[in-house]
Enzyme design. Structure first.
Site, PDB file in Angstrom:
ATOM      1  N   ASP A 263       0.869  -1.166   0.000  1.00 13.12           N
ATOM      2  CA  ASP A 263       0.000   0.000   0.000  1.00 13.12           C
ATOM      3  C   ASP A 263       0.912   1.224   0.000  1.00 13.12           C
ATOM      4  O   ASP A 263       2.077   1.136   0.401  1.00 13.12           O
ATOM      5  CB  ASP A 263      -0.887  -0.037   1.248  1.00 13.12           C
ATOM      6  CG  ASP A 263      -1.676   1.245   1.426  1.00 13.12           C
ATOM      7  OD1 ASP A 263      -2.349   1.658   0.463  1.00 13.12           O
ATOM      8  OD2 ASP A 263      -1.607   1.837   2.516  1.00 13.12           O
ATOM      9  N   ASP A 462      -1.578  -0.725   6.125  1.00 13.94           N
ATOM     10  CA  ASP A 462      -1.765  -0.220   7.486  1.00 13.94           C
ATOM     11  C   ASP A 462      -3.161   0.328   7.770  1.00 13.94           C
ATOM     12  O   ASP A 462      -3.491   0.608   8.923  1.00 13.94           O
ATOM     13  CB  ASP A 462      -0.741   0.881   7.777  1.00 13.94           C
ATOM     14  CG  ASP A 462      -1.066   2.182   7.042  1.00 13.94           C
ATOM     15  OD1 ASP A 462      -1.572   2.097   5.894  1.00 13.94           O
ATOM     16  OD2 ASP A 462      -0.831   3.256   7.598  1.00 13.94           O
ATOM     17  N   ASP A 466      -7.173  -1.464   3.854  1.00 11.68           N
ATOM     18  CA  ASP A 466      -6.246  -2.523   3.441  1.00 11.68           C
ATOM     19  C   ASP A 466      -6.657  -3.891   3.981  1.00 11.68           C
ATOM     20  O   ASP A 466      -6.089  -4.912   3.595  1.00 11.68           O
ATOM     21  CB  ASP A 466      -4.822  -2.220   3.937  1.00 11.68           C
ATOM     22  CG  ASP A 466      -4.242  -0.974   3.298  1.00 11.68           C
ATOM     23  OD1 ASP A 466      -4.543  -0.747   2.115  1.00 11.68           O
ATOM     24  OD2 ASP A 466      -3.524  -0.231   3.975  1.00 11.68           O
TER      25      ASP A 466
END
Length: 594
Positions: A263, A462, A466
Site C-alpha cells: 500500500d 496499514d 487494506d
C-alpha cells in the site's frame, strides 16, 4: 525392557536359554536408561532456552506502579490498576500499562516495541506503552489499556500462539512418522527373526542385541523435535526484532513469496501529508474554500483530511461545523457547511456527480506528475478548486525495496492515487510495478492480477481499507502503527512503522525454514543410515554389531543435535539496521543477536 527381561530369565531360569546365550545385560539396560534420561535433560534444558523470548517479554512487565489515589501517590500492584487511573512515572522507571500523557514530558525508550534504539519524545496527549522505559523527565499519564489488553500482553499472546502453531511442513513429518513407527517395529522383529535363523551362536543373544539396538536407534524423537523447536526459536527471535507472526503458518508461507505488494499511504510514505497547493477556479476565494473544505475534512480520519485541517488552522481561516456528513467509499466525502453543499474527492467523484472539471483537469494532471495527490472540491454544484497534498516517502523505503530486490523479489505498489502520482513515487524508490486508481475492494482484484501464473503474494498495509487485501493475500503484513482492523486481518505484524520490518520478517522466515529442513535432513538421514547398522548388516563383513548402549547414546545425540541447531536461530541478525541500510552494507558493526 527387552534387555532387562532377557537378563532376568538368564539369571533366574538359565535352563530356558541355550547354553551359549546365558548372558546378562543389566548394565546395558541401566546405561540405556541413563543415556536416555541425559538426552531428555539436555533436551529440556534446550527447550527452556527456546522459550527465552517469552521469558524476556514477561520480564518487561512491571510488577507495581505509582498511582494517584485521592490525590496522593501510592504503590499499587499491577493487577489492581484500572482504566482511567492516573499513574506517575519517574525517570528510569518502567511504564506499567498503556496510556496517554496528561502532565509533563519525557523521552521514552520504546526499543522493546519498535526495535528503534533512539528514545522517543513524549508530551501531553501522546500515547505511552506498558513495558517501555522512561529515560528522562517525570510525567503523569492516564491508563487506557490494562491487564490482557495492553500492547505487551497482546505481543506475548501472539508469540505464544505462533510458537504453538503447526506449520504445513509439520503435517508431512506427522504423516511420515505415522508409518515410520510401525515400520521400525516390524523391522526390529524381522531383524530378530533373521538373526535367529542365520546368525552365529549364541543366535538368541545376537538377535536380542540387534533387535533392541534397532528399536532404540530408530526412536523418532529427533523428527518430532525438528520443526517445533525451530518455530519456537524463530518466532521468539522475530519478536525481539519487532516482527510478530500472528499465525504460525505465515512463517512458512512468507519464505516462498515471489512478490511483495505495498500500500502507499502510511506504508511507503509517512502517512502524514501536507497541503502543498490550492488552485482555485474562477470567482472562488481561497480563504472561503479552505474553510469550507476543512470543515468537511475535520469529520474524516484520513491522513489527507488531517493535512487539510492542519493547513486551515495554520492559515487561521474561519471554523465551521459540518452537517449531514457522508463518506463515499473510494470516492470522497460530502457534507453541508454553513448552508452550502460541499464535495471533496477524486475526479471520479466529480464525474459521478455530473460536475464539469474544466481547466482544473490540466492542473490536477500537472500536480500528479510531481508526485502529489490531487483532490477536487466542489461547492454548491460547481468545481471550486483542485487541492494537492504531498506525502513524503519514508527515509527507509528506498533502501528496504533495494533489499527486497536483493532477495530476488519483485515489488509492486497498489494505491487509490492517480497513476501519475504513483509512478512518480515508484520511480523515486525503485518499485517494479504500479497499480493505481483502485478502490479498496479493487485491491483484492489487483492481488489476483499480480498472482499471474501461480505467484505467491505478500501484501503490506496499514489502513482499514487494506484489511480485505491483507486477508486475501497469501501473507498479510500489517504495519504496527496502523489501525487495529488492519492488524487483526494480518498474518504478520511489524511493530516498527516502516518497510525494514518486511525485510527482517523475510530473513527470519527463510532462516527458520532453512533450519527446519536441516533438522529434518539430519533426523531422517540419521535413521536411514544407522538402522541398517543397528540391524547388523556390517557384521558379516567387519564383525561390527552396534551395542544397545551405543545406540542409546547415538539416539540422544541426535535429539541434542537437532535442538542445538534450532538454537542457532537465536543468532539471526536483522537484515537491515536502524539506519535503514542492509546490515552487510552498513559501515557500523552488525547488530548483535541479543
Amino acid at each position: 525392557s527387552a534387555a532387562y527381561i532377557y537378563s532376568l530369565v538368564a539369571l533366574f531360569a538359565p535352563t530356558l536359554l541355550p547354553a551359549g546365550s546365558r548372558a546378562v545385560y543389566f548394565e546395558a539396560a541401566a546405561v540405556i536408561v541413563v543415556l536416555i534420561l541425559l538426552g531428555r535433560w539436555l533436551e529440556a534444558r534446550a527447550k527452556g532456552r527456546t522459550g527465552a523470548a517469552i521469558q524476556k517479554l514477561m520480564g518487561l512487565q512491571a510488577k507495581t506502579a505509582r498511582v494517584l489515589v485521592d490525590g496522593e501517590p501510592q504503590d499499587v500492584a499491577i493487577d489492581r490498576i484500572v482504566a482511567g487511573d492516573i499513574l506517575i512515572v519517574r525517570p528510569g522507571e518502567r511504564i506499567a500499562v498503556d496510556g496517554e500523557l496528561t502532565e509533563g514530558s519525557a523521552r521514552v525508550d520504546e526499543s522493546m516495541i519498535t526495535g528503534e534504539p533512539v528514545p522517543v519524545a513524549k508530551s501531553v496527549g501522546d500515547p505511552v506503552t506498558g513495558g517501555t522505559v522512561n529515560g528522562s523527565g517525570a510525567f503523569h499519564f492516564r491508563a487506557t489499556r490494562v491487564g490482557a489488553d495492553t500492547t505487551l500482553a497482546q505481543i506475548i499472546r501472539m508469540v505464544e500462539e505462533a510458537q504453538g502453531a503447526k506449520l504445513p511442513i509439520q503435517g508431512l513429518v506427522d504423516r511420515i512418522t505415522l508409518w515410520f513407527v510401525p515400520a521400525v517395529m516390524a523391522l526390529a522383529l524381522l531383524t530378530v527373526i533373521v538373526w535367529l535363523l542365520v546368525g552365529p551362536s549364541p543366535a538368541l543373544s545376537f538377535a536380542l542385541v540387534a533387535g533392541v539396538s534397532v528399536l532404540i536407534i530408530a526412536c523418532p524423537c529427533a523428527m518430532g523435535l525438528a520443526t517445533p523447536t525451530s518455530i519456537m526459536v524463530g518466532t521468539g527471535r522475530a519478536a525481539e526484532m519487532g516482527v510478530l507472526f500472528r499465525k504460525g503458518d505465515a512463517l512458512q508461507q512468507l519464505s516462498s513469496v515471489d512478490v511483495v505488494a505495498l500500500d502507499k499511504t502510511g506504508t511507503v510514505t509517512q502517512g502524514r501529508p501536507e497541503l502543498t497547493d490550492l488552485v482555485l477556479a474562477d470567482s472562488f476565494d481561497r480563504t472561503e474554500v479552505l474553510a469550507l473544505v476543512a470543515a468537511v475534512e475535520a469529520q474524516s480520519e484520513h491522513p489527507i483530511a488531517e493535512a487539510i485541517v492542519r493547513a486551515a488552522k495554520v492559515e487561521g481561516v474561519a471554523r465551521h461545523d459540518a452537517k449531514d456528513f457522508e463518506s463515499i467509499t473510494g470516492h470522497g466525502v460530502r457534507a453541508k457547511v454553513a448552508g452550502r453543499e460541499v464535495l471533496v474527492g477524486a475526479d471520479r467523484l466529480m464525474t459521478r456527480e455530473g460536475l464539469e472539471i474544466g481547466d482544473l483537469a490540466d492542473e490536477e494532471r500537472r500536480l500528479a506528475e510531481q508526485g502529489r495527490t490531487a483532490l477536487f472540491a466542489a461547492i454548491d454544484g460547481r468545481v471550486a478548486a483542485v487541492i494537492a497534498v504531498s506525502d513524503p516517502v519514508k527515509p527507509s523505503s528506498a533502501a528496504a525495496i533495494r533489499a527486497l530486490h536483493a532477495q530476488g523479489l519483485k515489488v509492486a505498489m497498489i494505491t487509490g492515487d492517480k497513476r501519475e502520482t504513483a509512478e512518480a513515487i515508484a520511480r523515486e524508490i525503485g518499485i517494479d510495478h504500479v497499480i493505481a486508481g483502485v478502490l479498496p475492494d479493487g485491491k483484492v482484484a489487483a492481488l489476483d492480477d499480480l498472482r499471474g501464473a501461480g505467484k505467491r503474494i505478500a501484501f503490506v498495509g496499514d489502513g482499514i481499507n487494506d484489511a480485505p487485501a491483507l486477508a486475501h493475500s497469501d501473507v498479510g503484513i500489517a504495519i504496527g502503527t496502523g489501525t487495529d482492523v488492519a492488524i487483526e486481518s494480518a498474518d504478520v505484524v511489524l511493530m516498527s512503522g516502516d518497510l525494514r520490518g518486511v525485510v527482517n520478517a523475510l530473513e527470519v522466515s527463510r532462516s527458520t525454514m532453512r533450519n527446519i529442513r536441516q533438522n529434518l535432513f539430519w533426523a531422517f538421514g540419521y535413521n536411514v543410515a544407522l538402522i541398517p547398522v543397528a540391524a547388523g548388516v556390517l557384521y558379516p563383513v567387519s564383525g561390527l554389531l552396534l551395542s544397545p548402549v551405543l545406540a542409546a547414546g547415538a539416539m540422544a545425540l541426535s535429539s541434542v543435535f537437532v535442538l542445538t541447531n534450532a538454537l542457532r536461530l537465536r543468532r539471526v541478525r536483522p537484515a537491515m539496521d536502524e539506519t535503514a541500510r542492509p546490515v552487510s552494507e552498513a559501515s557500523a558493526s552488525p547488530i548483535p543477536a541479543e
